[in-house]
Motif scaffolding. Structure first.
Motif, PDB file in Angstrom:
ATOM      1  N   GLU A  73       0.821  -1.201   0.000  1.00 54.51           N
ATOM      2  CA  GLU A  73       0.000   0.000   0.000  1.00 54.51           C
ATOM      3  C   GLU A  73       0.862   1.261   0.000  1.00 54.51           C
ATOM      4  OE1 GLU A  73      -2.837  -0.006   3.111  1.00 54.51           O
ATOM      5  OE2 GLU A  73      -3.822  -1.849   2.445  1.00 54.51           O
ATOM      6  N   GLY A  74       0.377   2.262  -0.708  1.00 57.93           N
ATOM      7  CA  GLY A  74       1.072   3.543  -0.733  1.00 57.93           C
ATOM      8  C   GLY A  74       0.928   4.287   0.582  1.00 57.93           C
ATOM      9  N   THR A  75       1.776   5.260   0.797  1.00 57.83           N
ATOM     10  CA  THR A  75       1.769   6.014   2.062  1.00 57.83           C
ATOM     11  C   THR A  75       1.353   7.470   1.872  1.00 57.83           C
ATOM     12  OG1 THR A  75       4.130   6.501   1.812  1.00 57.83           O
ATOM     13  CG2 THR A  75       3.535   4.533   3.063  1.00 57.83           C
ATOM     14  N   GLU A  76       1.261   7.933   0.626  1.00 56.29           N
ATOM     15  CA  GLU A  76       0.877   9.314   0.362  1.00 56.29           C
ATOM     16  C   GLU A  76      -0.555   9.375  -0.161  1.00 56.29           C
ATOM     17  OE1 GLU A  76       3.688  11.632  -1.929  1.00 56.29           O
ATOM     18  OE2 GLU A  76       5.262  10.172  -1.519  1.00 56.29           O
ATOM     19  N   GLU A  77      -1.179  10.535   0.020  1.00 55.27           N
ATOM     20  CA  GLU A  77      -2.537  10.726  -0.474  1.00 55.27           C
ATOM     21  C   GLU A  77      -2.634  12.009  -1.286  1.00 55.27           C
ATOM     22  OE1 GLU A  77      -5.691  10.495   2.319  1.00 55.27           O
ATOM     23  OE2 GLU A  77      -5.210   8.451   2.976  1.00 55.27           O
ATOM     24  N   TYR A  78      -3.578  11.998  -2.222  1.00 53.88           N
ATOM     25  CA  TYR A  78      -3.856  13.191  -3.010  1.00 53.88           C
ATOM     26  C   TYR A  78      -5.340  13.204  -3.359  1.00 53.88           C
ATOM     27  CZ  TYR A  78      -3.956  16.555  -6.870  1.00 53.88           C
ATOM     28  OH  TYR A  78      -4.261  17.612  -7.679  1.00 53.88           O
ATOM     29  N   ARG A  79      -6.044  14.163  -2.811  1.00 50.67           N
ATOM     30  CA  ARG A  79      -7.469  14.353  -3.069  1.00 50.67           C
ATOM     31  C   ARG A  79      -8.257  13.054  -2.900  1.00 50.67           C
ATOM     32  NH1 ARG A  79      -8.190  17.740  -8.556  1.00 50.67           N
ATOM     33  NH2 ARG A  79     -10.380  17.536  -7.902  1.00 50.67           N
ATOM     34  N   GLY A  80      -7.968  12.343  -1.838  1.00 48.19           N
ATOM     35  CA  GLY A  80      -8.700  11.131  -1.513  1.00 48.19           C
ATOM     36  C   GLY A  80      -8.109   9.852  -2.075  1.00 48.19           C
ATOM     37  N   THR A  82      -5.100   7.139  -2.507  1.00 45.87           N
ATOM     38  CA  THR A  82      -3.840   6.639  -1.966  1.00 45.87           C
ATOM     39  C   THR A  82      -2.905   6.403  -3.143  1.00 45.87           C
ATOM     40  OG1 THR A  82      -4.979   5.533  -0.143  1.00 45.87           O
ATOM     41  CG2 THR A  82      -2.720   4.834  -0.613  1.00 45.87           C
ATOM     42  N   LEU A  83      -1.743   7.034  -3.111  1.00 50.80           N
ATOM     43  CA  LEU A  83      -0.833   7.001  -4.249  1.00 50.80           C
ATOM     44  C   LEU A  83       0.145   5.835  -4.189  1.00 50.80           C
ATOM     45  CD1 LEU A  83       0.128  10.802  -4.539  1.00 50.80           C
ATOM     46  CD2 LEU A  83      -1.771   9.583  -5.633  1.00 50.80           C
ATOM     47  N   ASP A  84       0.474   5.345  -5.363  1.00 49.88           N
ATOM     48  CA  ASP A  84       1.537   4.363  -5.578  1.00 49.88           C
ATOM     49  C   ASP A  84       1.375   3.081  -4.761  1.00 49.88           C
ATOM     50  OD1 ASP A  84       3.720   3.493  -6.997  1.00 49.88           O
ATOM     51  OD2 ASP A  84       5.182   4.334  -5.594  1.00 49.88           O
ATOM     52  N   ASN A  85       0.180   2.507  -4.822  1.00 51.36           N
ATOM     53  CA  ASN A  85       0.033   1.127  -4.376  1.00 51.36           C
ATOM     54  C   ASN A  85       0.700   0.244  -5.433  1.00 51.36           C
ATOM     55  OD1 ASN A  85      -2.188   1.649  -2.162  1.00 51.36           O
ATOM     56  ND2 ASN A  85      -2.890   2.692  -4.004  1.00 51.36           N
ATOM     57  N   VAL A  86       1.205  -0.896  -5.008  1.00 51.31           N
ATOM     58  CA  VAL A  86       1.872  -1.790  -5.957  1.00 51.31           C
ATOM     59  C   VAL A  86       1.303  -3.191  -5.818  1.00 51.31           C
ATOM     60  CG1 VAL A  86       4.051  -2.665  -6.838  1.00 51.31           C
ATOM     61  CG2 VAL A  86       3.989  -0.423  -5.715  1.00 51.31           C
ATOM     62  N   LEU A  87       0.672  -3.670  -6.883  1.00 49.38           N
ATOM     63  CA  LEU A  87       0.216  -5.048  -6.941  1.00 49.38           C
ATOM     64  C   LEU A  87       1.373  -5.896  -7.467  1.00 49.38           C
ATOM     65  CD1 LEU A  87      -1.865  -7.361  -6.934  1.00 49.38           C
ATOM     66  CD2 LEU A  87      -2.587  -6.587  -9.212  1.00 49.38           C
ATOM     67  N   HIS A  96       1.743  -0.555 -10.654  1.00 47.70           N
ATOM     68  CA  HIS A  96       1.562   0.638  -9.826  1.00 47.70           C
ATOM     69  C   HIS A  96       0.190   1.253 -10.109  1.00 47.70           C
ATOM     70  CE1 HIS A  96       5.852   0.912  -8.555  1.00 47.70           C
ATOM     71  NE2 HIS A  96       6.035   0.249  -9.687  1.00 47.70           N
ATOM     72  N   PHE A  97      -0.508   1.602  -9.023  1.00 46.52           N
ATOM     73  CA  PHE A  97      -1.824   2.214  -9.212  1.00 46.52           C
ATOM     74  C   PHE A  97      -2.181   3.099  -8.021  1.00 46.52           C
ATOM     75  CE2 PHE A  97      -2.498  -1.644  -6.838  1.00 46.52           C
ATOM     76  CZ  PHE A  97      -3.595  -1.434  -6.017  1.00 46.52           C
ATOM     77  N   ASN A  98      -2.949   4.128  -8.325  1.00 45.23           N
ATOM     78  CA  ASN A  98      -3.497   5.008  -7.302  1.00 45.23           C
ATOM     79  C   ASN A  98      -4.948   4.585  -7.081  1.00 45.23           C
ATOM     80  OD1 ASN A  98      -1.029   6.563  -7.479  1.00 45.23           O
ATOM     81  ND2 ASN A  98      -1.868   7.453  -9.348  1.00 45.23           N
ATOM     82  N   LEU A  99      -5.408   4.631  -5.843  1.00 44.11           N
ATOM     83  CA  LEU A  99      -6.717   4.059  -5.524  1.00 44.11           C
ATOM     84  C   LEU A  99      -7.539   4.973  -4.639  1.00 44.11           C
ATOM     85  CD1 LEU A  99      -8.445   1.445  -5.866  1.00 44.11           C
ATOM     86  CD2 LEU A  99      -7.496   0.702  -3.663  1.00 44.11           C
ATOM     87  N   TYR A 100      -8.793   5.153  -5.058  1.00 40.12           N
ATOM     88  CA  TYR A 100      -9.767   5.898  -4.251  1.00 40.12           C
ATOM     89  C   TYR A 100     -10.841   4.936  -3.771  1.00 40.12           C
ATOM     90  CZ  TYR A 100     -13.724   8.915  -3.134  1.00 40.12           C
ATOM     91  OH  TYR A 100     -14.789   9.519  -2.501  1.00 40.12           O
ATOM     92  N   VAL A 101     -10.995   4.856  -2.458  1.00 42.09           N
ATOM     93  CA  VAL A 101     -12.055   4.057  -1.856  1.00 42.09           C
ATOM     94  C   VAL A 101     -12.896   4.990  -0.997  1.00 42.09           C
ATOM     95  CG1 VAL A 101     -12.617   2.100  -0.365  1.00 42.09           C
ATOM     96  CG2 VAL A 101     -10.594   1.998  -1.835  1.00 42.09           C
ATOM     97  N   PRO A 102     -14.180   5.148  -1.293  1.00 45.64           N
ATOM     98  CA  PRO A 102     -15.023   6.067  -0.516  1.00 45.64           C
ATOM     99  C   PRO A 102     -15.016   5.723   0.971  1.00 45.64           C
ATOM    100  CG  PRO A 102     -16.167   5.328  -2.494  1.00 45.64           C
ATOM    101  CD  PRO A 102     -14.929   4.488  -2.375  1.00 45.64           C
TER     102      PRO A 102
END
Length: 310
Positions: A73-80, A82-87, A96-102
């Motif tokens: 899981e990424g450690t940074e956030e931008y406008r909701g 989570t940046l740079d998760n890595v599957l 590499h993907f950025n993920l928004y979960v409500p």
């Protein structure tokens, strides 16, 4: 009393005593054997229960470990997001993907899923989060459905490698989040559109609809027709990079294949849309050019409304 009578009485008494003793011993032995068997059965049941519990616990632990270990899981956030998760895919490498979960998501009910693939400026080597900094699709999508998980991959190219990674990531999200399979949407801008068209040539059944923005179709068409996955092409008439010709050709190809399948024009119109934007569309919104102005489609209610209306 005669001697013979006394002898017979004594024998009878001795026989009775021996009978009582033998019967008592047998009953005691049977009782002990029953208690031993019951105890053994109870111990076996307890052992089986413990083994079952341990097996279940180990199974849950292993499954959980695999799921947890499969993504960093990424450690940074931008406008909701989570940046740079890595599957970490065994077959497709690191994705590499950025993920928004409500915030409302708790897994108790299914949510929609939106996959948004960026143009060249948002690929991973350009920098973490560059796709979100330069494109608005992941943010305006929330206006159409606030209860939607949004994945914004940052891939390495716009070819087969990224297409296969997109499929792997989509499948991972479907397996690990409570997603409504009828509400999985895809959008690709520029190079991301080329990648998504390849995905549509491989696994179109994963998606409820696909919006291609300022791009060209590189994939096969047959599986898209077979799955009846709706496609919307939107591009500037004089797009500086692709021109509108490739989108027109892809549109006509899909329409022709559907006609071969015996579909009516009304049915085809539900499955394939071609939206060519003229010069005034871009100039009126201050876009310096038509290809770069493709980000305007993120705020286009006709295109985005079509996508999330499926």
């Amino acid at each position: 009393m005669g001697r013979k009578l006394r002898t017979r009485l004594l024998s009878a008494v001795l026989f009775l005593v021996m009978f009582i003793l033998i019967t008592g011993c047998a009953e005691q032995k049977n009782t002990e054997d029953s208690d031993t068997a019951a105890s053994a059965s109870s111990d076996a049941g307890q052992n089986q229960e413990v083994q079952t519990q341990n097996s279940t616990a180990q199974g849950s632990s292993v499954q959980g470990t695999e799921k947890n270990a499969s993504v960093t899981e990424g450690t940074e956030e931008y406008r909701g997001f989570t940046l740079d998760n890595v599957l970490h895919s065994e077959t497709e490498g690191d994705i590499h993907f950025n993920l928004y979960v409500p915030d409302s998501y708790d897994g108790s009910r299914p949510y929609a899923l939106f996959m948004t693939l960026p143009g060249y400026e948002g690929l991973y080597f350009q920098g973490v989060g560059e796709n979100l900094y330069s494109e608005d699709f992941g943010f305006t999508a929330q206006e159409y459905n606030p209860e939607m998980i949004i994945a914004a991959p940052q891939l390495s190219d716009w070819g087969e490698t990224s297409a296969d990674q997109t499929i792997a990531l989509t499948e991972y999200l479907l397996d690990n989040y409570h997603i409504d399979p009828e509400k999985v949407y895809a959008e690709g801008y520029s190079g991301g559109g080329e990648t998504m068209s390849l995905v549509m040539g491989k696994r179109p059944e994963l998606f409820a609809a696909y919006l291609q923005c300022s791009s060209q179709w590189d994939g096969d068409f047959e599986l898209t027709v077979e799955s009846r996955t709706p496609v919307y092409f939107v591009i500037g008439e004089d797009d500086e990079y692709y021109g509108s010709g490739p989108s027109r050709e892809a549109y006509e190809t899909l329409c022709g294949l559907y006609r071969d399948e015996g579909l009516s024009e009304e049915e085809i119109d539900e499955l394939v849309v071609l939206d060519i934007k003229d010069t005034e569309y871009f100039e009126s919104q201050g876009a310096p050019n038509q290809h770069g102005g493709g980000n305007l489609f993120a705020s286009d209610p006709e295109a985005m409304g079509w996508l999330f209306g499926h």
